[in-house]
Design a protein around this motif. Structure first.
Motif, PDB file in Angstrom:
ATOM      1  N   ASN A  78      37.676  45.169  36.405  1.00 46.16           N
ATOM      2  CA  ASN A  78      36.990  45.509  35.156  1.00 46.16           C
ATOM      3  C   ASN A  78      37.107  46.983  34.784  1.00 46.16           C
ATOM      4  OD1 ASN A  78      35.965  42.852  34.626  1.00 46.16           O
ATOM      5  ND2 ASN A  78      34.475  43.182  36.265  1.00 46.16           N
ATOM      6  N   ASP A  97      40.710  36.166  24.895  1.00 49.84           N
ATOM      7  CA  ASP A  97      40.474  37.585  25.159  1.00 49.84           C
ATOM      8  C   ASP A  97      41.790  38.275  25.508  1.00 49.84           C
ATOM      9  OD1 ASP A  97      39.585  40.072  25.903  1.00 49.84           O
ATOM     10  OD2 ASP A  97      38.608  39.410  27.753  1.00 49.84           O
ATOM     11  N   SER A 139      29.557  30.415  34.056  1.00 48.47           N
ATOM     12  CA  SER A 139      30.841  30.665  33.397  1.00 48.47           C
ATOM     13  C   SER A 139      30.825  30.186  31.955  1.00 48.47           C
ATOM     14  CB  SER A 139      31.970  29.982  34.162  1.00 48.47           C
ATOM     15  OG  SER A 139      32.202  30.620  35.397  1.00 48.47           O
ATOM     16  N   TYR A 177      31.389  32.648  28.734  1.00 50.06           N
ATOM     17  CA  TYR A 177      32.556  32.566  27.854  1.00 50.06           C
ATOM     18  C   TYR A 177      32.235  31.964  26.502  1.00 50.06           C
ATOM     19  CZ  TYR A 177      35.111  34.337  31.758  1.00 50.06           C
ATOM     20  OH  TYR A 177      35.546  35.148  32.769  1.00 50.06           O
ATOM     21  N   TYR A 188      41.321  36.937  35.239  1.00 53.40           N
ATOM     22  CA  TYR A 188      40.277  35.923  35.378  1.00 53.40           C
ATOM     23  C   TYR A 188      39.819  35.504  33.984  1.00 53.40           C
ATOM     24  CZ  TYR A 188      36.590  39.446  34.482  1.00 53.40           C
ATOM     25  OH  TYR A 188      35.788  40.401  33.915  1.00 53.40           O
ATOM     26  N   GLY A 189      38.986  34.462  33.926  1.00 52.10           N
ATOM     27  CA  GLY A 189      38.543  33.951  32.632  1.00 52.10           C
ATOM     28  C   GLY A 189      39.660  33.281  31.863  1.00 52.10           C
ATOM     29  N   SER A 235      39.450  40.331  32.646  1.00 50.66           N
ATOM     30  CA  SER A 235      39.436  39.142  31.801  1.00 50.66           C
ATOM     31  C   SER A 235      40.685  39.139  30.913  1.00 50.66           C
ATOM     32  CB  SER A 235      38.173  39.139  30.939  1.00 50.66           C
ATOM     33  OG  SER A 235      38.221  38.105  29.970  1.00 50.66           O
TER      34      SER A 235
END
Length: 470
Positions: free
Chosen positions: A136, A163, A211, A215, A184-185, A158
């Motif tokens: 991050n 995104d 999650s 999201y 991720y995501g 992410s």
């Protein structure tokens, strides 16, 4: 593809997990060839389950890769507290060295995050950490870390068809330095799958897992449920063309991006596994028509605001709770503050120059804050190496920390003065200033001037007035 264990903590909301059963489910992934697992110190009992998995199948132990994270509470940390934190993960995983230790910083205005990273670098030098990564981090601070000599190999962020923040400046920094992205995501908590194609918006109360809660906020930031359905239609069309799942398409689209080393797909161990479906990902090849269709659908979404990781650092907080209440109890002052004569409040950043010359990093009188000329010094280190842009960003971080310590915000700055010793540095310094002040646009002067001390490419002073924003 990496198997993510963040949902261990979500499952444990219902009560303790049977470690042996979860380890058996984890071993099924390893047996299928998915031998890399991503976890963290705060993902419930994930590290203990990983150790149980390795013990369950010792013949596979050498093939398993355990990636974990350290997410320290904000505030001061010493080399001893960093060593203790890494030691806890080593003990839980019952190993002599962590394959990849990924570090998260809550805010950059508090320079204690650098103390943590320099201490982690020492542990890497000792062999307690095989590889050091971030999670991050935004593009500016990843670049700063690398210019400061910290040996980072990856940044976990992410990245999905919803995104795309990491596809811009972040990718540029990674390609320039040879750093890899772990995405991720990628499935947006399952929202980019058949379950939600054609489904009505469930609303905030209609999603169950952390999650999904998180999201769904990303979906709102990207334009809402209707636009998600348009994207899902494009993903579904590509999936049907290739005879694979929508999850395969969403993951493959990200794996094909520059600088992406892997995608992290979560597993609810013992509850919901998708091993057979995940195995199809390696044989899926998207063609130009597929990529164009997906790019058009993603491009129709609103950009998720900010840079990578901003969802944890500033509004709108795109977290499961919609704020940081599930993560933090408080954000301590970046710098110590003392009250002086006449009610003046003084913030000090602890550089040797402050005691030597008898001044404060910043002083507040009434609603006015004056910040002294500030260089990229932290303790006895020069942050940002020889890169003028990275030094500038760290200088502005220090200015922000001083102003926050005295009750203001960086947005309160109305005047800056920038000094550079080398005229050739004016553009990278000015561009960095523009990145940080482009919305507030304070009055500014940039001049060429000799600076005291070696290695400094920039010095900045600032003035702010608290509570008078227009």
């Amino acid at each position: 593809m990496l198997t993510g264990l963040w949902q261990i903590a979500d499952l444990e909301r219902e009560g303790p997990i049977d470690v042996d059963r979860a380890a058996a489910a984890m071993d099924a992934y390893a047996a299928a060839g998915f031998t890399t697992f991503d976890m963290a110190d705060h993902y419930g009992s994930a590290e203990e389950i990983a150790d149980a998995c390795a013990s369950r199948a010792p013949h596979r132990d050498g093939d398993l890769q355990f990636l974990t994270k350290w997410t320290p509470a904000p505030g001061a940390h010493t080399p001893a507290t960093v060593r203790a934190a890494v030691g806890r993960s080593l003990d839980r995983l019952r190993t002599d060295a962590i394959d990849l230790l990924q570090f998260h910083a809550w805010r950059y205005a508090d320079p204690s995050w650098l103390d943590c990273l320099f201490a982690l670098q020492e542990l890497k030098n000792e062999g307690r950490i095989r590889h050091l990564g971030l999670t991050n981090f935004d593009a500016v601070h990843l670049d700063m870390v690398l210019h400061s000599g910290i040996e980072v190999v990856s940044n976990q962020v992410s990245l999905s068809l919803i995104d795309g923040r990491a596809a811009g400046a972040m990718t540029d920094v990674c390609l320039r330095h040879g750093v890899q992205l772990l995405a991720y995501g990628t499935l947006a908590g399952g929202l980019l799958t058949e379950r939600w194609h054609g489904a009505a918006d469930p609303g905030p109360e209609g999603v169950d897992t952390w999650s999904e809660m998180k999201y769904r906020r990303f979906v709102e930031a990207a334009g809402g449920w209707g636009r998600l359905q348009t994207l899902l239609g494009a993903v579904r069309a590509v999936a049907e063309k290739h005879g694979v799942s929508m999850a395969n398409v969403a993951a493959r689209a990200i794996l094909d991006r520059p600088a992406v080393a892997g995608v992290i797909i979560g597993a609810r161990l013992g509850r919901s596994e998708h091993i057979a479906d995940n195995l199809r990902l390696s044989s899926l090849k998207l063609d130009a028509e597929d990529r164009e269709k997906l790019a058009a659908a993603s491009g129709a979404l609103d950009p998720v605001p900010g840079d990578c990781g901003d969802e944890y650092r500033r509004p709108p907080y795109l977290t499961a709770a919609g704020d940081l209440s599930d993560h933090l109890d408080e954000l301590p002052s970046p710098y110590p503050v003392r009250t002086g004569t006449g009610g003046r409040a003084r913030a000090g950043s602890g550089t040797v120059w402050e005691d030597l010359a008898g001044y404060s990093r910043a002083v507040r009188t009434g609603d006015h804050i004056a910040v002294s000329g500030t260089t990229a010094t932290h303790g006895d280190r020069l942050v940002g190496g020889d890169d003028p842009a990275s030094q500038t960003h760290f200088v502005i971080d220090k200015i922000e920390g001083a102003i926050e310590s005295l009750g203001g915000r960086l947005e309160d700055v109305y005047r800056t003065r920038v000094f550079i010793p080398e005229l050739a540095d004016w553009e990278p310094v000015a561009r960095a200033h523009g990145q940080r002040f482009g919305d507030t646009r304070p009055a500014n002067t940039l001049v060429q001037a000799g600076l005291i001390g070696s290695g400094y490419r920039v010095e900045i002073e600032a003035e702010a007035r608290v509570g008078r924003r227009t």
